[in-house]
Design an enzyme around this catalytic site. Structure first.
Site, short mmCIF file in Angstrom:
data_model
loop_
_atom_site.label_atom_id
_atom_site.label_comp_id
_atom_site.label_asym_id
_atom_site.label_seq_id
_atom_site.Cartn_x
_atom_site.Cartn_y
_atom_site.Cartn_z
N ASN A 8 100.52 44.30 86.87
CA ASN A 8 99.29 44.90 87.40
C ASN A 8 99.72 45.88 88.47
O ASN A 8 100.04 45.49 89.59
CB ASN A 8 98.41 43.77 87.97
CG ASN A 8 97.09 44.29 88.50
OD1 ASN A 8 96.85 45.50 88.55
ND2 ASN A 8 96.23 43.38 88.91
N LYS A 15 101.92 43.87 91.07
CA LYS A 15 101.85 42.41 90.97
C LYS A 15 102.38 42.04 89.60
O LYS A 15 102.07 42.72 88.62
CB LYS A 15 100.40 41.94 91.07
CG LYS A 15 99.84 41.96 92.45
CD LYS A 15 98.47 41.28 92.46
CE LYS A 15 97.62 41.84 93.57
NZ LYS A 15 96.22 41.90 93.27
N ARG A 92 97.80 45.39 82.85
CA ARG A 92 96.37 45.46 83.15
C ARG A 92 96.02 46.93 83.37
O ARG A 92 96.65 47.61 84.19
CB ARG A 92 96.06 44.66 84.41
CG ARG A 92 94.62 44.75 84.77
CD ARG A 92 94.31 43.96 86.01
NE ARG A 92 92.88 43.95 86.21
CZ ARG A 92 92.29 43.94 87.40
NH1 ARG A 92 93.02 43.91 88.48
NH2 ARG A 92 90.99 43.95 87.49
N HIS A 181 86.15 43.56 85.28
CA HIS A 181 86.46 42.10 85.25
C HIS A 181 86.25 41.55 83.84
O HIS A 181 86.01 40.35 83.68
CB HIS A 181 85.55 41.27 86.19
CG HIS A 181 85.72 41.52 87.65
ND1 HIS A 181 84.66 41.51 88.52
CD2 HIS A 181 86.82 41.75 88.39
CE1 HIS A 181 85.10 41.74 89.75
NE2 HIS A 181 86.41 41.89 89.69
N LEU A 210 83.15 35.68 91.06
CA LEU A 210 82.95 35.94 92.49
C LEU A 210 84.28 35.85 93.22
O LEU A 210 84.71 34.78 93.64
CB LEU A 210 81.95 34.92 93.06
CG LEU A 210 80.63 34.74 92.29
CD1 LEU A 210 79.78 33.68 92.95
CD2 LEU A 210 79.87 36.06 92.18
N GLY A 211 84.97 36.99 93.32
CA GLY A 211 86.22 37.05 94.08
C GLY A 211 85.98 37.97 95.25
O GLY A 211 84.87 38.00 95.80
N ASN A 212 86.98 38.77 95.62
CA ASN A 212 86.74 39.77 96.63
C ASN A 212 85.80 40.84 96.05
O ASN A 212 84.81 41.23 96.64
CB ASN A 212 88.06 40.37 97.06
CG ASN A 212 88.09 40.58 98.54
OD1 ASN A 212 87.04 40.61 99.19
ND2 ASN A 212 89.27 40.72 99.07
N ARG A 242 82.45 45.81 99.33
CA ARG A 242 81.64 46.82 98.62
C ARG A 242 80.16 46.48 98.72
O ARG A 242 79.79 45.31 98.67
CB ARG A 242 82.05 46.87 97.14
CG ARG A 242 83.43 47.40 96.93
CD ARG A 242 83.84 47.34 95.47
NE ARG A 242 85.17 46.78 95.35
CZ ARG A 242 85.65 46.19 94.26
NH1 ARG A 242 84.92 46.10 93.17
NH2 ARG A 242 86.87 45.70 94.25
N ARG A 285 85.93 31.94 103.76
CA ARG A 285 86.28 30.82 104.64
C ARG A 285 86.00 31.20 106.09
O ARG A 285 85.46 30.40 106.86
CB ARG A 285 87.76 30.45 104.46
CG ARG A 285 88.01 29.78 103.11
CD ARG A 285 89.46 29.81 102.74
NE ARG A 285 89.86 31.17 102.33
CZ ARG A 285 90.96 31.46 101.65
NH1 ARG A 285 91.78 30.50 101.31
NH2 ARG A 285 91.23 32.69 101.29
N GLY A 331 87.90 33.37 93.22
CA GLY A 331 88.11 32.76 94.53
C GLY A 331 86.89 32.11 95.17
O GLY A 331 86.92 30.94 95.55
N ASN A 335 85.69 27.99 94.66
CA ASN A 335 85.95 27.20 95.87
C ASN A 335 84.77 27.00 96.80
O ASN A 335 84.76 26.06 97.57
CB ASN A 335 87.07 27.87 96.68
CG ASN A 335 88.38 27.83 95.96
OD1 ASN A 335 88.91 26.75 95.69
ND2 ASN A 335 88.90 28.99 95.60
N GLU A 385 93.34 35.64 84.76
CA GLU A 385 93.40 36.93 84.07
C GLU A 385 94.79 37.20 83.51
O GLU A 385 94.93 37.79 82.44
CB GLU A 385 92.97 38.05 85.03
CG GLU A 385 91.48 38.04 85.27
CD GLU A 385 91.05 38.81 86.50
OE1 GLU A 385 91.32 38.32 87.62
OE2 GLU A 385 90.47 39.89 86.36
P1 ADP Z 1 90.41 39.07 94.07
O1 ADP Z 1 89.05 39.57 93.80
O2 ADP Z 1 91.11 39.81 95.16
O3 ADP Z 1 91.27 38.81 92.83
P2 ADP Z 1 90.05 36.19 94.34
O4 ADP Z 1 89.32 35.93 93.08
O5 ADP Z 1 91.36 35.51 94.55
O6 ADP Z 1 90.21 37.69 94.73
O7 ADP Z 1 89.08 35.78 95.55
C1 ADP Z 1 89.49 35.96 96.87
C2 ADP Z 1 88.36 35.48 97.78
O8 ADP Z 1 88.04 34.12 97.47
C3 ADP Z 1 88.74 35.43 99.25
O9 ADP Z 1 88.52 36.67 99.87
C4 ADP Z 1 87.80 34.37 99.80
O10 ADP Z 1 86.59 35.00 100.17
C5 ADP Z 1 87.52 33.48 98.62
N1 ADP Z 1 88.10 32.15 98.75
C6 ADP Z 1 89.35 31.77 98.44
N2 ADP Z 1 89.52 30.44 98.71
C7 ADP Z 1 88.35 30.00 99.20
C8 ADP Z 1 87.87 28.73 99.68
N3 ADP Z 1 88.64 27.65 99.70
N4 ADP Z 1 86.59 28.67 100.09
C9 ADP Z 1 85.80 29.75 100.07
N5 ADP Z 1 86.19 30.96 99.64
C10 ADP Z 1 87.44 31.08 99.21
#
Ligand code: ADP
Length: 406
Positions: A8, A15, A92, A181, A210-212, A242, A285, A331, A335, A385
């Site tokens: 990537n 990466k 990717r 995505h 739901l990631g960054n 964003r 977090r 992420g 979580n 992914e």
């Molecule tokens: P990306 O979109 O960069 O691939 P990820 O899917 O890894 O990212 O998501 C990253 C985000 O997940 C972090 O910015 C954080 O907000 C959230 N995150 C990661 N671990 C936790 C956790 N234990 N509790 C809550 N949010 C978390």
């Protein structure tokens, strides 16, 4: 054992992972790595092999130097490209435009088609292409495969894919909803029918990555019918940095009233908005910590995020007509127990019976967080992914070998 090298490539980073395509989603890859700060004096290469971390700090002039040194570090640890049975390199690629709804075996022609798509993804496709060219030059005997982030959404109906803007202009400039995505939404959505014990051809579902970055997708019988990201990954849900959907008039207003340039507005909406733009932090977090300390901006950012998420869930329930499952991934989705609970709060009349206890269970495995008799089941399914790219690349590579190309 056969492995795929998954790459990537960003503008200043690469990466990578070495993945067995037969892995389960939750299995650790053999190697993970990051080449960072390419072109800067303070570059670094991080490689993790079997859980052991190796870090080397050095100036990395370009992608070629970075990837070559990473491969040497892997060789030193007996997991180099010449020591493993590598069957493919999976790349990717962010934007596949209208052209690609499937992964592609890379050759000069596909490379130049990816190059033609640069105007649609000026930040991402050039970096992806750099990585492809460098890796093909270093590993010329392996099949290289491009896996597009947009591909899963390429066949959405025109009513969902097109914007209500002037048709001539939209056609001329390829303006439409491409979605992103896609590899993750597809990977996760393919696991849901198994969890439901249903035929994938008769499953209606909503997936929430739901990631960054964050996006939602409505998927009917294995096919995406709508998604929240658009021409670019700026649209849809409020995200880490964003804005997600805003009134497009805000851009004219900022230009006219604040005298901001297009680049400044781009930066504002992509990097300085979303949860971070309101609260100062984009990691959930830290956001939670601030909410617990009664920080009102953190609370506001969180509520805007949840409000926007509920909007999309609601509209996709109507678009699908019947929903068998809603699935959280990435992420935040995997979580953050509060995000899951709050985004589906009080929706029993729509057949969503959330199970608060099940939601609190921490696990790396796919799991159900609705009651067993809930008409709409709710799941948490970890995404992967890289594994999805490895699987697709292995498939294309096998076809290329069968055709005698490798
Ligand atoms: P990306 O979109 O960069 O691939 P990820 O899917 O890894 O990212 O998501 C990253 C985000 O997940 C972090 O910015 C954080 O907000 C959230 N995150 C990661 N671990 C936790 C956790 N234990 N509790 C809550 N949010 C978390």
């Amino acid at each position: 054992m056969a492995y795929v090298l998954v790459l990537n490539s960003g503008s200043s980073s690469i990466k990578f992972q070495v993945v067995n395509p037969e892995n389960e989603a939750t299995d650790a890859p053999l190697v993970t790595g990051l080449v960072e700060q390419i072109g800067e004096p303070n570059g670094a290469i991080n490689v993790t092999v079997n859980g052991e971390k190796i870090r080397e700090e050095l100036e990395i002039p370009d992608h070629t130097a970075g990837l070559k040194r990473a491969f040497e570090i892997m060789e030193d640890n007996q997991v180099g490209p010449t020591q493993l049975e590598l069957i493919a390199v999976g790349h990717r690629v962010v934007h596949g435009g209208r052209l690609f709804s499937e992964p592609q075996l890379l050759d000069e022609q596909i490379e130049s088609m990816i190059e033609d798509l640069i105007p649609l993804a000026p930040l991402h496709n050039p970096a992806n292409l750099d990585g492809i060219r460098v890796a093909r030059a270093i590993l010329p005997d392996l099949p290289h495969v491009a896996v597009f982030d947009t591909a899963f959404f390429n066949r959405m109906a025109p009513a969902a894919a097109l914007y209500a803007i002037n048709k001539e202009v939209a056609t001329k400039y390829d303006i439409r909803r491409y979605g992103f995505h896609g590899t993750s939404h597809e990977f996760v959505s393919q696991q849901v029918p198994k969890l439901l014990g249903r035929d994938p051809g008769h499953t209606h579902q909503i997936t929430l990555h739901l990631g960054n970055g964050a996006s939602a997708a409505a998927i009917s019988n294995g096919r995406a019918i709508d998604t929240s990201m658009g021409l670019t990954p700026l649209a849809g849900l409020a995200m880490g940095t964003r804005s997600g959907d805003i009134d497009p008039g805000i851009i004219f207003h900022l230009s006219r009233q604040a005298g901001m340039s297009i680049d400044e507005i781009d930066k504002l909406l992509n990097k300085q908005s979303g949860v971070k733009g309101i609260s100062g932090v984009n990691d959930f977090r830290l956001l939670r910590e601030r909410i617990e300390n009664e920080d009102s901006d953190a609370w506001l950012a969180y509520n805007i995020y949840i409000h926007q998420l509920r909007r999309f869930i609601g509209s996709y329930m109507i678009a699908l007509g019947r929903v068998d499952a809603i699935t959280f991934t990435a992420g935040v989705g995997e979580n953050d127990t509060e995000v899951r609970q709050d985004s589906l709060y009080n929706l029993d009349m729509y057949g969503i019976h959330f199970d608060k206890e099940a939601n609190l269970v921490r696990s790396k495995e796919p799991r159900m967080i609705s009651t067993a008799d809930s008409p709409v089941k709710v799941f948490v399914v970890p995404t992967n992914e890289e594994l999805a790219i490895a699987q697709k690349s292995a498939e294309i590579a096998a076809m290329a070998r069968e055709a005698g190309l490798y």
